[in-house]
Every structure is written in structure tokens, then in C-alpha cells.
Write an enzyme that holds these catalytic residues in place. Structure first.
Site, PDB file in Angstrom:
ATOM      1  N   LYS A   1     100.113 -25.878  55.540  1.00 27.81           N
ATOM      2  CA  LYS A   1      99.220 -26.325  54.408  1.00 27.81           C
ATOM      3  C   LYS A   1      99.389 -24.972  53.492  1.00 27.81           C
ATOM      4  CE  LYS A   1      95.451 -28.086  57.434  1.00 27.81           C
ATOM      5  NZ  LYS A   1      94.103 -27.925  57.775  1.00 27.81           N
TER       6      LYS A   1
ATOM      7  N   HIS B   1      91.779 -18.634  51.056  1.00 23.77           N
ATOM      8  CA  HIS B   1      92.285 -17.521  51.875  1.00 23.77           C
ATOM      9  C   HIS B   1      92.399 -16.222  50.769  1.00 23.77           C
ATOM     10  CE1 HIS B   1      93.942 -20.882  54.127  1.00 23.77           C
ATOM     11  NE2 HIS B   1      93.426 -20.158  55.134  1.00 23.77           N
TER      12      HIS B   1
ATOM     13  N   HIS C   1      95.607 -21.786  50.534  1.00 32.11           N
ATOM     14  CA  HIS C   1      94.486 -22.342  49.827  1.00 32.11           C
ATOM     15  C   HIS C   1      93.737 -20.848  49.091  1.00 32.11           C
ATOM     16  CE1 HIS C   1      90.422 -23.853  48.932  1.00 32.11           C
ATOM     17  NE2 HIS C   1      90.851 -25.233  49.133  1.00 32.11           N
TER      18      HIS C   1
END
Length: 579
Positions: free
Chosen positions: A139, A145, A142
């Protein structure tokens, strides 16, 4: 510096009260200063002395304060002693204050200023494992994070600066049912060619697509469970695809970490501990801690009464592990591998219950070191958007911070010529992100605001960097003045004294930060230092002043600049010399 004065006052208190001087150190604190107001330099808290058993806990506290104050004498260090409400105030000889505070800045290693204080004798040092950032494989990184990454980096920097051996660990989410979904999804919707072109974007698109499909397709959900079972059983095709996803993602993440100025000693992950999960399950069984529910799931009863009113699920009905099972295995493995004195997990506050359960299970298994494990929770960031809309990826935020900062720098009349304006804009933009994040208590949610964040005035990262760059500019402009020696008696103006008094608090601020792991204490100290230097810059010209005066003032500004830079680095901010 502060430790010299604190020690001298503690020595007199020890002689007067026939006690060891060390007992007075925690009760002595430097007094916060205000720009235009004279204050004492140190304050002795009588409440702290009573609570520590140094004074009788009964009796009139104000009478005890006055009695102790009358026994103390002025000397070459302390020139005034005054009584407040349950406190005794000490004013230091002004010349000695300037001499001792600025003395270390004439030596080679200026990075230790404030770090050799007696206060740190009260802190335990040793091996600290800090687990932070910990994004999920396959992923994109983001924006959510960002908080874990910068908070964890601050904690690691702080612990290291205070003498701990720090192991910076990125515990990747590289195992679990999401890989079942991704594996099945990639086999159906993925393309190796698109994976090479834009790896994380393509994996993100596949993951979104397969999740949508699985919502109304039972066969897809079953296929995902089967793929994850193949992974847990090390079937080569499944493992090969998973390894490809992991390698690609770690490589992509490292670009983002480099931009943030963050590094890790260890890239670990849930997958590293899958073998040990079976050992954990066996230990739980042997100790009678593992129960099986009617649904066939494996749980650990955490209730005080043993009535299953609270429990933690550690196995699915098909025997596959969960996040917490792998966390138990990881914690045991780290204890054996690193023999840590403390382990700190940095995640958002939604995981508070998870870590409470983790530490309970570790204690139940007989691991006494579980009480040296701590969770540092943080709140959510609200309204993080770029011009193109809702933020999904952190790189978009970093790109926009750099672009906006570059635009602001080009518009400003005070911007200096620099070798790499984009690099400066990136560093200042990241400073702005960090400062906006660190201003309040970590557990609080906060609203992301581009305009406030990038303002040059006020308590912002831009102001912090601007003050540092301005001090560097002043030092460069006066490089013909030798500040190696200086006359401390020439720093008696109120602007000088308030800076010196403020620098007395640096060790206390670091001590407080080490106790509660909140960056706001250090950040607020540095912002106050910036405001005090902005006033002093106007009041205390270096150029055009008599040689001795110029030397003393330059030494004062150089000291401020070094403390500012050292503190910024602990926060995870790279200071810029020009902007």
C-alpha cells in the site's frame, strides 16, 4: 550552565539541612522568563521537599519556607534569596550567569550543551527499542503514517541524545489476511508491466478493486482465505508473489523516509515471526491460557474473574494467526535478541486496547519484562487535503509542502540567494509539517491547515527555520570578530539576561520530554528562544558596536543558534542556514 548553578545551590541547601545535596536537585527548577520582565533564575519547591521526605509533612508550609530561607546565605554565586508562596527564589550573579552559560560554546563539542545535567542521573539508561512508522506492505505510504514516523523519530532521537542505545525499528505490516486478498486480486486484476512502471499505485488500485469485489462475492473471500493459508504453509507460488510485493514496497518507502530525514536500524515485519507463532500457541496451551470458543476461534481470557467478560482472539477458526499473535511472538523474539531495557510502540490511539491486551498476555505468559513495554498513542489528523483533493499518499503532501514553500520563498523580499532552493523549500516545508503536528498533546486530534502551517510569523516551523537562518547569517556577517573570548560583564541588558535565563531551562525541558515522551515541551522551548532572539536582534546590534561588546553579543547569538539547531535535530528537523 544550569547544572553548575543547580549544584552550587544544592550544596548550600545540603550543608544547611545536613542532607545529601542530590536530594535537592529535583526540587530546584529554572524559572520561566518573559521578554520584558525580570524574574529569579532558580526556584526551590518546598512542596517537592515535603513530598520527598526532606521536610516534615505537617506544619505551616509557608512558615517552613521562610525558616529555611532565613538560614541560607548569599555568596559569590547567589546574590539574592527571596521567599514566594511555598517557594524560595534565587537570583544568580549576572556576570557569572553569562560566563557559565556561554562557556561551553567556546569548546569543540557544542552538541552536549544541557545533556550533562545532574537531572539525567534520575533517568534510567540502557537499550531502547522504538517501533514506529510500520506501514502496510503493498500500500502506498498513507498520510496517516506521517504521525507515527515523525513521533517515533523524535522519541528515538531524544533517547539517543540522552545516552541510550536506540534500535529504530520499522515493523512492516507484511502478513495477514490482506495478502490473501491482494494475492487473489493481483492474479485476477494485476499486471507485471504496470507493477514495474508505478508499483505502489498499481498495487493500491488492485487492492481497492479486490476489496470492492469481495464485498459481494463469497467465492472471492474464500479464495483470499485460501491464498493466505498457502502463504502460512510456505507454498512457493504464493510466497514468491508476496516477496515481490514486499521488496518493491520497502524500496519505495525508503525514498519517502529519505525525504523526511528518517532512518531505521531494522526493517522487521509480521512475516519474520510466523514461525514463532506456533511456539506461542503451544505455550498458551501448556499454561492453560488458550480457550476455544463455539465458533472454533482461539482466545485468551483476560478477565479478572476468569469469566471471559474480556478476552483476546489469537487464532482464527481455520488456525491462521492474527495481528496480536504475531505481536506476541515479535515481542518475545526482541527480548531475546536485544535484551532491551524498554520497548516503545508508536501507533494511533485506536490501538490502545490492542497494546493493553498484548502486555497482559505477555505478563500472563510469565514475561516480567512486559512492564518495560509502553505504547505511545496519538490522535488523528483531520482535513489533510492537497489542491487536488483528499490526500491518500504522503508523497503528495510532501510535494505540496515543498511547492507551496518554494512559492512563498519566491514571493518574499527577504529570501536569500541559495544553491538549492528546492532542497531548502523541502526542508522548511517538512519543518512546518512537524511543528504543526508537535504543538499540542500527542493524543489530541488536530486540524491540518496549510495556510497557518506555512506562515512566516507566529509559532510555526517556518519561523523556527527563519530564526536559525537569520542567526547563521548574523554569524557569517561578523566572521571577522573573534568570539572565542568574551567579557561576560558586557551582557547585562534585559534582552541578554532573558536569553541566558531561558537557556538555563534546556536540561529541564529535555528531562520532562524524556519522562512523558511529548515533543511539545522542547518545541515550545525552541519557539520561545526564537522570540527572545528576535527581540535581542533589534536591541543588541553586533555590527558597529565596540569590539568587546560585539564579541560578547556574538557569543550570545552563537550559543542561541547552536541550542536551536541541536533542539531542532532532536525534533527531527534539519536546520537550514539560508532562506
Amino acid at each position: 550552565m544550569a547544572c553548575f548553578f543547580r549544584r552550587r545551590i544544592a550544596e548550600q541547601l545540603g550543608r544547611t539541612m545536613q542532607q545529601r545535596e542530590d536530594v535537592f536537585i529535583p526540587a530546584l527548577s529554572a524559572v520561566p522568563v518573559f521578554k520584558k520582565q525580570q524574574t529569579a533564575d532558580f526556584r526551590l519547591s518546598i512542596n517537592v521537599l515535603r513530598n520527598n521526605g526532606v521536610l516534615p509533612v505537617s506544619g505551616d508550609i509557608q512558615a517552613q519556607t521562610e525558616h529555611l530561607a532565613h538560614q541560607l546565605k548569599q555568596d559569590s554565586v547567589v546574590e539574592e534569596i527571596a521567599v514566594g508562596s511555598a517557594v524560595i527564589n534565587f537570583r544568580i550573579n549576572c556576570k557569572l550567569l553569562a560566563q557559565k552559560i556561554l562557556e561551553p560554546f567556546g569548546t569543540g563539542d557544542n552538541s552536549k550543551f544541557g545533556l550533562n545535567s545532574e537531572l539525567f542521573k534520575f533517568l534510567k539508561r540502557g537499550i531502547t527499542v522504538v517501533e514506529y512508522s510500520s506501514p502496510n506492505i503493498a500500500k502506498k505510504f498513507h498520510a496517516g503514517h506521517l504521525r507515527s514516523t515523525i513521533i517515533g523519530n523524535f522519541i528515538a532521537n531524544l533517547k539517543q541524545s540522552l545516552g541510550n542505545k536506540v534500535i529504530r525499528m520499522n515493523y512492516l505490516g507484511d502478513w495477514g489476511m490482506q495478502f490473501g486478498l491482494l494475492g487473489v486480486g493481483f492474479n485476477q486484476f494485476g499486471s507485471q508491466e504496470r507493477l514495474k512502471q508505478n508499483p505502489l499505485q498499481h498495487l493500491f488500485e488492485v487492492y481497492v478493486k479486490v476489496n470492492q469485489e469481495a464485498e459481494h462475492n463469497e467465492d472471492m473471500r474464500l479464495a483470499a482465505r485460501d491464498f493466505f493459508r498457502q502463504l502460512e504453509q510456505h507454498e512457493s507460488q504464493a510466497v514468491s508473489l508476496w516477496q515481490q510485493f514486499r521488496d518493491i514496497t520497502v524500496s519505495e518507502y525508503q525514498h519517502v523516509y529519505k525525504r523526511l530525514g528518517v532512518h531505521f536500524d531494522v526493517y522487521s515485519g509480521e512475516s519474520f515471526h510466523q514461525e514463532r507463532v506456533q511456539e506461542v500457541v503451544q505455550q498458551l496451551l501448556q499454561q492453560g491460557l488458550l480457550k476455544t470458543t463455539e465458533k472454533g476461534t482461539g482466545v485468551v481470557d483476560l478477565s479478572a474473574a476468569g469469566d471471559m467478560s474480556t478476552f483476546s482472539t489469537v487464532l482464527r477458526s481455520d488456525g491462521t494467526s492474527l495481528y496480536i499473535t504475531r505481536d506476541i511472538a515479535a515481542a518475545i523474539d526482541r527480548s531475546e535478541k536485544y535484551s532491551f531495557d524498554e520497548m516503545i510502540y508508536v501507533t494511533d490511539k485506536s490501538q490502545t486496547n490492542h497494546f493493553h491486551q498484548l502486555f497482559q498476555i505477555l505478563q500472563a505468559l510469565g514475561h516480567s519484562w512486559a512492564d518495560r513495554c509502553h505504547h505511545v498513542p496519538f490522535g488523528l489528523v483531520q482535513g489533510m487535503k492537497t489542491r487536488s483533493g483528499e490526500v491518500v499518499f504522503l508523497e503528495d503532501v510532501l510535494d505540496e509542502a515543498r511547492a507551496r514553500m518554494l512559492h512563498n520563498m519566491k514571493q518574499s523580499k527577504t529570501t536569500k540567494e541559495m544553491d538549492d532552493a528546492e532542497d531548502t523549500a523541502q526542508k522548511v516545508g517538512i519543518s512546518a509539517l512537524i511543528v504543526q503536528d508537535f504543538k499540542g498533546p500527542l493524543q489530541s486530534d488536530y486540524k491540518f491547515d496549510w495556510d497557518k502551517m506555512l506562515q512566516a510569523q507566529g509559532d510555526t516551523g517556518v519561523f523556527l527555520q527563519y530564526t536559525h537562518a537569520r542567526l547563521c547569517s548574523l554569524i557569517r556577517a561578523n566572521d571577522n570578530i573573534d568570539a572565542a573570548t568574551f567579557n561576560p560583564s558586557l551582557l547585562t541588558e534585559q534582552s541578554s539576561v532573558t536569553i541566558l535565563q531561558h537557556l538555563l531551562r534546556y536540561d529541564e525541558v529535555l528531562y520532562q520530554s524524556a519522562q512523558d515522551l511529548q515533543p511539545k515541551h522542547l518545541l515550545n522551548f525552541l519557539l520561545k528562544l526564537c522570540h527572545l532572539n528576535a527581540s535581542a536582534h533589534r536591541d543588541l546590534p553586533v555590527k558597529g558596536s565596540p569590539q568587546e561588546v560585539a564579541q560578547a553579543r556574538l557569543r550570545l547569538f552563537s550559543g542561541s543558534c547552536l541550542v536551536l539547531a541541536n533542539g531542532m535535530r532532536i525534533l527531527g528537523i534539519t536546520p537550514v542556514d539560508k532562506m
